[in-house]
Design a protein around this motif. Structure first.
Motif, PDB file in Angstrom:
ATOM      1  N   ASP A  33       0.832  -1.187   0.000  1.00 39.94           N
ATOM      2  CA  ASP A  33       0.000   0.000   0.000  1.00 39.94           C
ATOM      3  C   ASP A  33       0.878   1.252   0.000  1.00 39.94           C
ATOM      4  O   ASP A  33       2.081   1.194   0.229  1.00 39.94           O
TER       5      ASP A  33
ATOM      6  N   LEU B 204       7.308  -0.426  -2.523  1.00 34.43           N
ATOM      7  CA  LEU B 204       7.834  -1.672  -3.054  1.00 34.43           C
ATOM      8  C   LEU B 204       8.134  -2.583  -1.872  1.00 34.43           C
ATOM      9  O   LEU B 204       8.693  -2.136  -0.872  1.00 34.43           O
ATOM     10  N   VAL B 205       7.742  -3.826  -1.987  1.00 35.02           N
ATOM     11  CA  VAL B 205       8.048  -4.746  -0.884  1.00 35.02           C
ATOM     12  C   VAL B 205       8.685  -6.001  -1.464  1.00 35.02           C
ATOM     13  O   VAL B 205       8.456  -6.354  -2.618  1.00 35.02           O
ATOM     14  N   TYR B 206       9.489  -6.659  -0.648  1.00 37.27           N
ATOM     15  CA  TYR B 206      10.040  -7.961  -0.998  1.00 37.27           C
ATOM     16  C   TYR B 206       9.313  -9.021  -0.202  1.00 37.27           C
ATOM     17  O   TYR B 206       9.132  -8.902   1.011  1.00 37.27           O
TER      18      TYR B 206
ATOM     19  N   VAL C 179      12.688  -1.838   2.057  1.00 35.06           N
ATOM     20  CA  VAL C 179      11.826  -2.671   1.214  1.00 35.06           C
ATOM     21  C   VAL C 179      11.606  -4.017   1.885  1.00 35.06           C
ATOM     22  O   VAL C 179      10.505  -4.573   1.886  1.00 35.06           O
TER      23      VAL C 179
ATOM     24  N   HIS D  55       9.183  -3.564   4.675  1.00 34.95           N
ATOM     25  CA  HIS D  55       7.819  -3.503   4.159  1.00 34.95           C
ATOM     26  C   HIS D  55       7.299  -4.901   3.858  1.00 34.95           C
ATOM     27  O   HIS D  55       6.136  -5.216   4.097  1.00 34.95           O
TER      28      HIS D  55
ATOM     29  N   LEU E 193       4.141  -6.759   5.311  1.00 36.41           N
ATOM     30  CA  LEU E 193       3.091  -7.304   4.454  1.00 36.41           C
ATOM     31  C   LEU E 193       2.765  -8.741   4.864  1.00 36.41           C
ATOM     32  O   LEU E 193       1.602  -9.149   4.872  1.00 36.41           O
TER      33      LEU E 193
ATOM     34  N   PHE F  22       5.528   6.686   6.508  1.00 36.70           N
ATOM     35  CA  PHE F  22       5.747   5.408   7.172  1.00 36.70           C
ATOM     36  C   PHE F  22       6.316   5.641   8.571  1.00 36.70           C
ATOM     37  O   PHE F  22       7.386   5.155   8.926  1.00 36.70           O
TER      38      PHE F  22
ATOM     39  N   TYR G 160       0.182  -2.539   8.931  1.00 34.18           N
ATOM     40  CA  TYR G 160       0.804  -1.773   7.856  1.00 34.18           C
ATOM     41  C   TYR G 160       1.100  -2.630   6.641  1.00 34.18           C
ATOM     42  O   TYR G 160       1.226  -3.843   6.714  1.00 34.18           O
ATOM     43  N   SER G 161       1.277  -1.968   5.554  1.00 37.07           N
ATOM     44  CA  SER G 161       1.815  -2.551   4.328  1.00 37.07           C
ATOM     45  C   SER G 161       1.002  -3.718   3.805  1.00 37.07           C
ATOM     46  O   SER G 161       1.458  -4.842   3.699  1.00 37.07           O
ATOM     47  N   HIS G 162      -0.209  -3.454   3.511  1.00 34.48           N
ATOM     48  CA  HIS G 162      -1.014  -4.465   2.828  1.00 34.48           C
ATOM     49  C   HIS G 162      -0.577  -4.565   1.383  1.00 34.48           C
ATOM     50  O   HIS G 162       0.048  -3.676   0.839  1.00 34.48           O
TER      51      HIS G 162
ATOM     52  N   GLU H 154      -6.988   0.934   8.149  1.00 34.89           N
ATOM     53  CA  GLU H 154      -6.002   0.018   8.728  1.00 34.89           C
ATOM     54  C   GLU H 154      -6.567  -0.646   9.977  1.00 34.89           C
ATOM     55  O   GLU H 154      -7.086   0.029  10.867  1.00 34.89           O
TER      56      GLU H 154
END
Lengths: 1012, 518
Positions: free
Chosen positions: A675, A679-681, B48, B51, B55, B218, B263-265, B366
């Motif tokens: 979201d 960028l995610v790994y 990254v 994140h 996720l 963030f 966070y970080s969907h 959220e």
């Protein structure tokens, strides 16, 4: 005595059952043993003659002619002539032999003075007990030295077959080979397996080497697979059979040990023709073929699922009295196919340089009355051999081919458009009637989808053979095979199902680089007498394999026209991938012989592969594949009864491997959009840094022999194979923290089988020769450990699975429990049950041939497969789509079921429960039935015109042969669906299912071959 | 050198080349389109990676956890074909939903720990101090949260990657390294340890002034956030372990207005499953829940919901699907949907009236994982257990005040938990305030277990349909490590029992406690 160099060349003394040909340098016209000093003191004479083929009358070059007990011998030249001088006068036993032909021995009285003329004719033998074979070493080996079975097919056999590709050649004529399915469209290839399914995740197809260089032989991924279509092109099917000198099929781990990792599924070696010293010898072939699809579907249906006749209703639409609006004006969806093939080759050369050049073009139009379905092929080959230096031979082989196929959009090609209507439009357009079809030719519009594939393949190889000493040989093969496939699927603007049109472009490129060195040193064994011999071999191979793919999907064409992908509005998918892998290894092998009777071979190969995990290569560096073989020729003993003639027993054990796919050893991550556009790994593959190859260990024992002066040849082999460290995808337990499946070496499965062949020369005199040959093979591969979860099974497709304890793959599903009942509703098992193997465990063939006056031949060839289960997609989906199946049993069952559902409790009376299941439920398992069949595979007849007639023609013609060839004339089966050997899908698929493709057409070919 | 010499040397060259290739000179498989493990060990990619760990934690399976636990308690009623099944049966081994939660919790814990290991290595390689790295603190909190949820859901669980370390990913020499069974208390202890580790690093980061090492938007990477999360997890952990003094001590350190969100969907329609379940597909309804029954008339900003459909008068849920004509429709009410199948006025299966929840109405809303409000409720519970009703009421009013609600009076008695909620005694107030404050945030399931809530002990609400189908059935209990029984999630078949040889044949993988057997 001095002998001109161009006439004579020193060769090793021949042995009893065949001599070492010393391979590639075979250009000698004549050979004499000049050092046989004592012979010169005797009265001597000269022996000369011509060796010809019994079936074709063609002169046979490279025939080893030898005089027993003298060490004298030689090779026939391009004209089949041989000359042996200084032969001791008196009665001598002359032996002539050639790879792929029977050995013949005759007694000849040699006189001084005038040369003695003695001609031989040799016959092709289906079971060959002698001759040289390639084993991965520098010298090759005689069959009597080799412990595993190797099948061989020669050029003459191939030329006599009405085949379209190599897969047709292998089908039923080579032991241990299963060719799955038969082409129904021009350009289609099939899946080839050696000794059954060999891997769950790895390759099951054998490696194919052409002139010592690995080639792309498999199905193209897009073809018949991701791009739709019902059949696929394969690299193997692209080779022009008329370029082939011989094919060797090397089965079993013991044989493939020297080919290392990737060879666990066996090896096929193809050798193309080469030139011979002499004037240019031309051969031209013209083929005209017609093909015809017979009746489609149940015989009870006069319309043949509305394919044969779309002008009236038939059983499923009895009320239809006028032609379907879509029906072509011919009244049928089928048409007569036509093929034409033209090829020419020339071979010749000097002592130092020989050449073989060939080119060919063929075009075949398929049997559907839509589109331009069909295929075109163009082949070009140039093989050159340089023997400028006496101990050095260099062969350069080059080839190029281009294949263009217009596939019919049947099966998956239409299924993907509209799963409930268009699918049927291939086989019958009756479904349209339910929708009130109008005369808008919607079927034709559906068929308007174009699926074209163009394959190009280039192959270059250099074979260097160096013989610094007569007993020390080096061989180096270097080569590159480059191939690419370009596949377009286009639904034009205005397409019935998608008026905006779509286009997909799929390109695949594959490259194989091969570097293969081997050396062999032959000698006696120090300290032992001359009865003992040894051959030490060593070598190494390196190969690099690259796969590259690119695909783009676009939609929304801007208007009618022949658009490129650029001309569309939207790219909906773009994908490219590449992998490059490397394999290398070394081998060391020792072969020890005793009295040319007992041979013991032990070898060891060290291998590494870039797909192995880092930890594995770090800890072990090389993987070791051992082999051991022994053979013993019983019939060399004095006590061996003459009646039993020759017999050899053999045994072999060996190991080989199958590597993991590229990238499986790596921990990899995928990027994703989180979201807020972050960028995610996320972990993509947990990787397995210890991943290694599957190890296949195989034993085989065999017996080969001949009876009745060579009139009966037989061979029998039994084998057991076990694969350990099998690569299977497993779920780690959640407590492991990883949630991705990964490949792990924990599987195991085993196979066993027998292979037998018998070749009988039933009658043989100067005018008539009658022979029969038969083959039978049985294979069973059974899954052992499939996963870390004992309850797991592995779904292959079309209800076929790998499952522990069960043959692999097996058809598994809920099973009808009351199939023999009458008047009852179907009852199914609570759990899935095994129906049976989906690959035929039994396969047999029977050939029968007659040769009259050495120029007229008749041959028939039957093939049978049985013991397997096959489902029919066409029938089952027609039932599920409420169209029905046009047999009286199905029509009655359907009516009864409708009445029953309408409240008539007595409606099922007299209706077989099995029919209710098949005809009103129609799931795939309801149509799963034995796929047994017997087929009259080929019928051929050839006539070679008398040479004296031919020679009178202008143009220097030497020989002319006309052949009539037919394929698929007749078959028998109880399979209730479309055709038990017309399989749907890519040749790369493990699962098998019938339907969605036309039955294999009957083929009639007229071939005229001219030699000049 | 003539051609013959060259040709004669070719074999030797070939051998040399082959040896070079096979002895490691560049013999590597090249595969495009992948990001290899070694590719991401760069300082600029650590965010990254963080994140990605976030996720995983907020992945749909854990969002599923909120849905699943809400349906298993009195928070909401599940429609569609699982209607009532979670509530009736709680969980059994056949349900894949708790399997996903189990596996995702394990993966989330591991991924965060693995990320922290990599961050440590990258810090050391670049000369920065890992002991003050806010991202590492954040990753430790992620691991702690994952294990907290695992402990709250499971009676026992197999755990492999404990905070005590070990070489991550390598385990005992094989990547395939299944874990042994530990009980929920032990898992919670690990969560506390991880939270302590995170807190330590966060405190050090604050001391070192590393306060602003995050990308705009963030702020959850701020070490102060990780520090409060550390306190909150420890508070919840000690509450679970019934060390109420420590629970109170840590809860007291968290301000009431602080919250840790999910966070970080993924950027898709999975990212808020409540919107998916209640708005898009109407799989769940407030109808039949405590809020839709007992507290139907309560006006409270913490529990926004709307009646979008209602059975016509005289009709109730029955043995057959109600036709559309049997519903009164109120789809013009605020929040009701105007699209999508039955979702406008009844659940997707057509069986139940749709009372739409409106706490989460946007994909971007959220979910709250940890909050200062919950800490107030922790303190209230501790006070209640200590018999201090005044303090109890004060903490409850802190929460109410935060939401702009009037304070309540000190209750007359401590009372006890009841179902339906009696609303007058302290335990009933705690139950109600807890339900309202933490509604749909996956927190109630743990409280139900701790409290042995009467909803679960026989007095639970049954829809008429449930009553018809499952009269007299109780939810199953599953075995704790000590052999006693508890309401909880079993070790899942597919995820653990079938493939972990360490537990495959043990009592925790035997189906001794089939649904209805508790």
């Amino acid at each position: 005595m001095s002998v001109p160099k161009f006439l004579f060349r020193w060769r090793s003394p021949p042995k009893r059952m065949g001599s070492r040909l010393h391979g590639a340098s075979g250009i000698a016209l004549t050979l004499a043993l000049l050092t046989a000093g004592p012979l010169l003191a005797q009265q001597t004479g000269t022996l000369t003659g011509i060796v010809t083929s019994r079936g074709t009358g063609s002169p046979l070059p490279d025939v080893q002619v030898s005089i027993q007990g003298t060490g004298l011998g030689g090779l026939s030249n391009q004209d089949g002539r041989f000359l042996i001088i200084n032969v001791p006068a008196g009665e001598q036993t002359i032996t002539a032999q050639l790879i792929g032909y029977g050995t013949i021995s005759q007694t000849v009285n040699i006189t001084t003075g005038e040369p003695v003329v003695f001609d031989f004719t040799l016959s092709v033998r289906a079971v060959q007990l002698d001759g040289m074979v390639v084993t991965g070493t520098a010298t090759g080996a005689e069959r009597r030295e080799v412990g595993n079975s190797i099948d061989l097919i020669t050029a003459e056999q191939i030329e006599a077959l009405p085949v379209t590709n190599v897969e047709d050649i292998l089908r039923g004529r080579t032991l241990g080979v299963t060719v799955s399915g038969q082409a129904s469209q021009p350009g289609a290839g099939q899946r080839v397996l050696l000794r059954g399914v060999n891997s769950v995740e790895g390759r099951n197809e054998p490696l194919v080497f052409i002139d010592g260089v690995r080639m792309m032989s498999d199905a193209w991924e897009g073809s018949g697979g991701s791009m739709g279509g019902a059949e696929s092109a394969t690299g193997l099917a692209g080779i022009d059979p008329r370029d082939i000198e011989r094919i060797e099929v090397i089965k079993g781990a013991a044989a493939s040990t020297l080919y290392g990792t990737e060879a666990a599924a066996g090896v096929i070696q193809i050798f193309t023709k080469r030139g011979r010293p002499g004037s240019a010898r031309w051969t031209a072939n013209v083929d005209q073929t017609v093909t015809r699809v017979g009746h489609v579907g149940p015989e009870e249906d006069p319309t043949g699922l509305h394919m044969n006749d779309c002008t009236f209703g038939g059983p499923l639409r009895p009320d239809q009295s006028v032609p379907d609006p879509d029906c072509p004006s011919s009244g049928t969806w089928l048409k007569m196919g036509h093929g034409q093939k033209y090829d020419v080759n020339v071979r010749g050369g000097s002592e130092d340089i020989t050449y073989f050049l060939s080119t060919g073009w063929n075009k075949e139009v398929g049997n559907m009355n839509v589109n331009n379905d069909g295929a075109q092929n163009f082949n070009l080959r140039g093989n050159f051999q340089f023997t400028t230096f006496q101990d050095l031979t260099v062969r350069l082989n080059t080839s190029y081919r281009r294949q263009h196929v217009q596939w019919i959009p049947m099966g998956g090609g239409l299924m993907e458009d509209n799963s409930n209507t268009a699918r049927e439009s291939l086989i019958q357009n009756i479904a349209w009637l339910d929708e009130g079809a109008t005369p808008d030719n919607r079927d034709l519009l559906a068929m308007d989808k174009e699926m074209t594939q163009t394959v190009q393949q280039m192959n270059f190889s250099a074979n260097i053979s160096w013989l610094p000493m007569d007993n020390f040989r080096h061989r180096l093969n270097v080569g590159l095979d480059h191939s690419n496939s370009l596949y377009y699927t286009s639904r034009p603007w205005g397409y019935y199902d998608n008026p905006e049109g779509t286009r997909t472009r799929d390109e695949e490129i594959r490259r194989f680089l091969t570097l293969d060195y081997a050396s062999s040193f032959s000698s006696g064994i120090p300290g032992l007498n001359r009865d003992f011999t040894s051959v030490l071999s060593a070598g190494g191979q390196y190969s690099a394999i690259e796969d590259q793919g690119m695909r783009v999907d676009v939609n929304t064409a801007v208007g009618p026209g022949n658009w490129e992908t650029d001309d569309y509005d939207n790219i909906t998918n773009y994908n490219e991938d590449y992998s490059g892998r490397h394999q290398g290894g070394f081998f060391l092998q020792g072969q020890f012989g005793w009295k040319n009777r007992l041979f013991l071979t032990a070898g060891l190969r060290a291998d590494s592969h870039s797909n192995f995990g880092d930890e594995l290569t770090h800890d072990y560096y090389f993987l070791w594949y051992p082999k051991i073989q022994t053979t013993y020729t019983l019939s060399d003993h004095a006590w061996w009864p003459d009646l039993w003639e020759t017999a050899r027993i053999r045994m072999a054990y060996g190991e080989s491997g199958e590597p993991p796919p590229p990238g499986e050893s790596l921990i990899t991550w995928r990027t994703q959009q989180g979201d807020e556009n972050t960028l995610v790994y996320q972990i993509n593959n947990g990787g397995n840094t210890k991943i290694g190859p599957e190890i296949t260990k195989e034993w085989e024992v065999g017996l080969d022999g001949s009876l009745f002066l060579g009139r009966v040849n037989y061979t029998a082999t039994a084998y057991r194979r076990r694969t350990e460290d099998g690569l299977v995808y497993v779920w780690p337990p959640s407590s492991n923290g990883l949630e991705e499946q990964y490949l792990r070496n924990i599987g195991s499965w085993k196979a066993k089988g027998i292979e037998t062949a018998l070749d009988v020369l039933v009658f043989d005199n100067i005018d008539v020769q009658v022979n029969m040959n038969g083959r039978y093979q049985w294979n069973e591969t059974r899954m052992g450990v499939l996963s870390n979860d004992p309850t797991d099974d592995y779904y292959v497709g079309w209800d076929q699975r790998f499952k522990p304890g069960v043959v692999m793959p097996a058809f598994l599903d809920w099973k009808l429990q009351n199939e023999d009942a009458v008047g009852e509703l179907p009852v199914y098992s609570d759990t899935m049950e095994v129906y049976g193997p989906s690959y035929p465990p039994h396969e047999a063939s029977l050939g029968f041939g007659v040769t009259l006056w050495n120029r007229l031949t008749f041959d028939t060839f039957f093939l049978a497969q049985w013991g397997h289960i096959l489902t029919d997609l066409q029938a089952s989906y027609m039932i599920q789509d409420d169209i029905g199946w046009p047999t009286s049993a199905c029509i009655d069952a359907r009516a009864a079921r409708d009445a029953y559902d309408g409240g008539d409790d007595t409606a099922l009376t007299g209706i077989k429960t099995k029919d209710l299941a098949m005809c009103t439920r129609g799931y795939r398992e309801d149509w799963a039935s034995p796929g047994d069949f017997i087929r009259l595979g080929t019928v051929t007849s050839s006539y070679r015109f008398p040479e004296e007639w031919i020679s009178r023609l202008p143009g220097g013609f030497q020989q002319a042969t006309v052949q009539l060839q037919a394929m698929n004339l007749w078959h028998w089966t109880d399979f209730p669906g479309m055709h038990p050997d017309a399989l749907y899908g890519s040749a790369a698929w493990v699962d098998r299912a019938a339907g969605f493709v036309l039955p294999p057409p009957k083929r009639f070919t007229l071939n005229v071959r001219l030699n000049f | 050198m003539n051609i013959r010499t060259i040709l004669r040397r070719l074999p030797a060259l070939a051998v040399t080349a082959a040896i070079a290739w096979t002895t490691g000179c560049g013999i590597e498989t090249e595969v495009t389109g992948i990001t290899a493990d070694k590719d991401i060990s760069r300082p600029d990619l650590m965010h990254v990676l963080a994140h990605g760990a976030n996720l995983e934690l907020s992945h749909m399976h854990l969002i599923n956890y909120a849905h699943f636990t809400a349906a298993a308690t009195d928070e909401i009623t599940n429609g569609y074909n699982s209607s009532g099944s979670y509530r009736r049966r709680a969980v059994n081994q056949y349900h894949n939903r708790p399997d996903w939660v189990y596996s995702q919790a394990n993966e989330s814990g591991w991924v965060a720990a693995y990320a922290a290991e990599r961050m440590t290595d990258v810090n050391e390689a670049n000369g920065t101090d890992p002991s003050t790295d806010p991202l590492i603190a954040h990753m430790r909190i992620n691991s702690a949260l994952a294990y907290q949820w695992l402990a709250e859901g499971q009676c026992v669980a197999c755990v492999n990657w404990g905070p005590e370390g070990g070489e991550l990913l390598k385990g005992s020499g094989d990547i395939y390294d299944p874990g042994n069974v530990v009980d929920s208390d032990s898992i919670m202890t690990m969560a506390i340890t991880w939270a302590e580790m995170g807190g330590t690093v966060a405190q050090a980061a604050i001391s070192a002034g590393r306060l602003n090492e995050y990308e705009p938007g963030f702020e959850h990477f701020i070490p102060e956030n990780s520090l409060y999360a550390s306190y909150a997890i420890q508070a919840m952990g000690y509450l679970w372990l019934e060390d109420y003094a420590k629970a109170d001590e840590f809860a007291a350190k968290v301000p009431v207005d602080w919250a840790w969100h999910m966070y970080s969907h993924e950027e898709n329609t999975w990212r808020n499953r409540w919107v998916y379940y209640s708005n898009q597909w109407a799989l769940t309804t407030v109808w039949g829940s405590s809020i839709g029954t007992t507290f139907r008339d309560v006006e409270d900003p913490r529990i926004p919901w709307t009646v979008c459909g209602e059975y016509k008068e005289g009709l109730t849920v029955g043995g057959r699907r109600r036709s559309s004509s049997e519903y009164d429709r109120y789809t013009t009410n605020p929040g009701c949907q105007t699209y999508n199948y039955y979702g406008r006025y009844r659940t997707y299966d057509g069986d139940l009236p749709h009372y739409i929840q409106r706490k989460y109405s946007s994909w971007d809303d959220e979910l709250v994982m940890l909050s200062g409000q919950e800490m107030k409720l922790v303190r209230a519970e501790v006070a209640l257990r200590n018999g201090n009703l005044g303090a109890f009421t004060g903490y409850i009013n802190d929460v109410r005040s935060y939401h702009g609600l009037d304070p309540i009076d000190v209750p007359a008695t401590a009372g006890a938990l009841e179902y339906p909620n009696a609303e007058d005694d302290a335990w009933s107030i705690l139950d109600r305030e807890s339900l309202f404050t933490l509604w749909l945030d996956s927190r109630r399931y743990a409280n139900f277990r701790r409290w042995e809530h009467p909803f679960w002990t026989g007095g639970h609400y049954k829809t008429p349909d449930e009553a018809l189908d499952n009269a007299g059935q109780h939810r199953p209990k599953y075995m704790r490590a000590d052999g006693s029984l508890d309401w909880c999630m079993p070790l899942p078949d597919g995820e653990e029992c079938n493939i972990n040889p360490l537990v495959r044949e043990t009592q925790w993988c035997q189906r001794l406690y089939e649904p209805g057997g508790g």
